[in-house]
Scaffold this motif. Structure first.
Motif, PDB file in Angstrom:
ATOM      1  N   VAL A  43       0.845  -1.202   0.000  1.00 47.98           N
ATOM      2  CA  VAL A  43       0.000   0.000   0.000  1.00 47.98           C
ATOM      3  C   VAL A  43       0.878   1.249   0.000  1.00 47.98           C
ATOM      4  CG1 VAL A  43      -1.654   1.322   1.379  1.00 47.98           C
ATOM      5  CG2 VAL A  43      -1.981  -1.123   1.050  1.00 47.98           C
ATOM      6  N   LEU A  44       1.949   1.257   0.767  1.00 54.89           N
ATOM      7  CA  LEU A  44       2.852   2.414   0.796  1.00 54.89           C
ATOM      8  C   LEU A  44       3.536   2.628  -0.551  1.00 54.89           C
ATOM      9  CD1 LEU A  44       4.458   2.111   4.339  1.00 54.89           C
ATOM     10  CD2 LEU A  44       2.840   3.830   3.537  1.00 54.89           C
ATOM     11  N   ILE A  45       3.955   1.547  -1.207  1.00 55.91           N
ATOM     12  CA  ILE A  45       4.572   1.670  -2.526  1.00 55.91           C
ATOM     13  C   ILE A  45       3.589   2.286  -3.514  1.00 55.91           C
ATOM     14  CG2 ILE A  45       5.369   0.328  -4.526  1.00 55.91           C
ATOM     15  CD1 ILE A  45       6.763  -1.550  -2.545  1.00 55.91           C
ATOM     16  N   GLU A  46       2.352   1.820  -3.501  1.00 57.62           N
ATOM     17  CA  GLU A  46       1.349   2.372  -4.410  1.00 57.62           C
ATOM     18  C   GLU A  46       1.068   3.839  -4.098  1.00 57.62           C
ATOM     19  OE1 GLU A  46      -2.174   0.025  -4.676  1.00 57.62           O
ATOM     20  OE2 GLU A  46      -1.099  -1.723  -5.469  1.00 57.62           O
ATOM     21  N   PHE A  47       1.039   4.199  -2.833  1.00 60.86           N
ATOM     22  CA  PHE A  47       0.761   5.586  -2.440  1.00 60.86           C
ATOM     23  C   PHE A  47       1.900   6.516  -2.843  1.00 60.86           C
ATOM     24  CE2 PHE A  47       0.937   9.035   0.724  1.00 60.86           C
ATOM     25  CZ  PHE A  47      -0.307   9.619   0.476  1.00 60.86           C
ATOM     26  N   VAL A  48       3.139   6.094  -2.609  1.00 61.66           N
ATOM     27  CA  VAL A  48       4.298   6.939  -2.872  1.00 61.66           C
ATOM     28  C   VAL A  48       4.555   7.084  -4.372  1.00 61.66           C
ATOM     29  CG1 VAL A  48       6.809   7.100  -2.607  1.00 61.66           C
ATOM     30  CG2 VAL A  48       5.381   6.524  -0.646  1.00 61.66           C
ATOM     31  N   THR A  49       4.475   5.983  -5.121  1.00 59.03           N
ATOM     32  CA  THR A  49       4.813   6.028  -6.541  1.00 59.03           C
ATOM     33  C   THR A  49       3.637   6.410  -7.424  1.00 59.03           C
ATOM     34  OG1 THR A  49       4.345   3.681  -6.878  1.00 59.03           O
ATOM     35  CG2 THR A  49       6.606   4.297  -6.253  1.00 59.03           C
ATOM     36  N   LEU A  57       6.961  -2.902 -10.645  1.00 59.92           N
ATOM     37  CA  LEU A  57       7.921  -3.964 -10.912  1.00 59.92           C
ATOM     38  C   LEU A  57       8.190  -4.150 -12.402  1.00 59.92           C
ATOM     39  CD1 LEU A  57       6.654  -6.658  -8.370  1.00 59.92           C
ATOM     40  CD2 LEU A  57       8.732  -5.288  -8.208  1.00 59.92           C
ATOM     41  N   GLY A  58       7.438  -3.438 -13.260  1.00 62.03           N
ATOM     42  CA  GLY A  58       7.634  -3.545 -14.692  1.00 62.03           C
ATOM     43  C   GLY A  58       6.937  -4.741 -15.310  1.00 62.03           C
ATOM     44  N   LEU A  59       5.948  -5.268 -14.651  1.00 61.97           N
ATOM     45  CA  LEU A  59       5.225  -6.443 -15.152  1.00 61.97           C
ATOM     46  C   LEU A  59       3.903  -6.080 -15.815  1.00 61.97           C
ATOM     47  CD1 LEU A  59       5.814  -8.815 -12.113  1.00 61.97           C
ATOM     48  CD2 LEU A  59       7.049  -8.777 -14.277  1.00 61.97           C
TER      49      LEU A  59
END
Length: 60
Positions: A43-49, A57-59
């Motif tokens: 959730v933090l990765i989605e919020f920050v990026t 991840l490039g998938l």
């Protein structure tokens, strides 16, 4: 008679159990905590990026 420098044997016997393996309460608790930490990180990765994890991840 007891002398000041003498060492006595311990009177308590430790209660040692065999290590548990497989599905047990400790393993399930640890697995649940790891899943919660992983979910928060996603959730933090989605919020920050601003992207989903697959795109990050490039998938996608």
């Amino acid at each position: 008679m007891s002398s000041v420098g003498s060492k006595s044997e311990p009177t308590a016997v430790p209660n040692l159990e065999r290590p548990k393996s497989g599905f047990n309460e400790y393993a399930e608790r640890l697995n649940g905590r790891a899943a919660m930490v992983g979910f928060i990180i996603v959730v933090l990765i989605e919020f920050v990026t601003g992207k989903g994890v697959l795109a990050w991840l490039g998938l996608h």
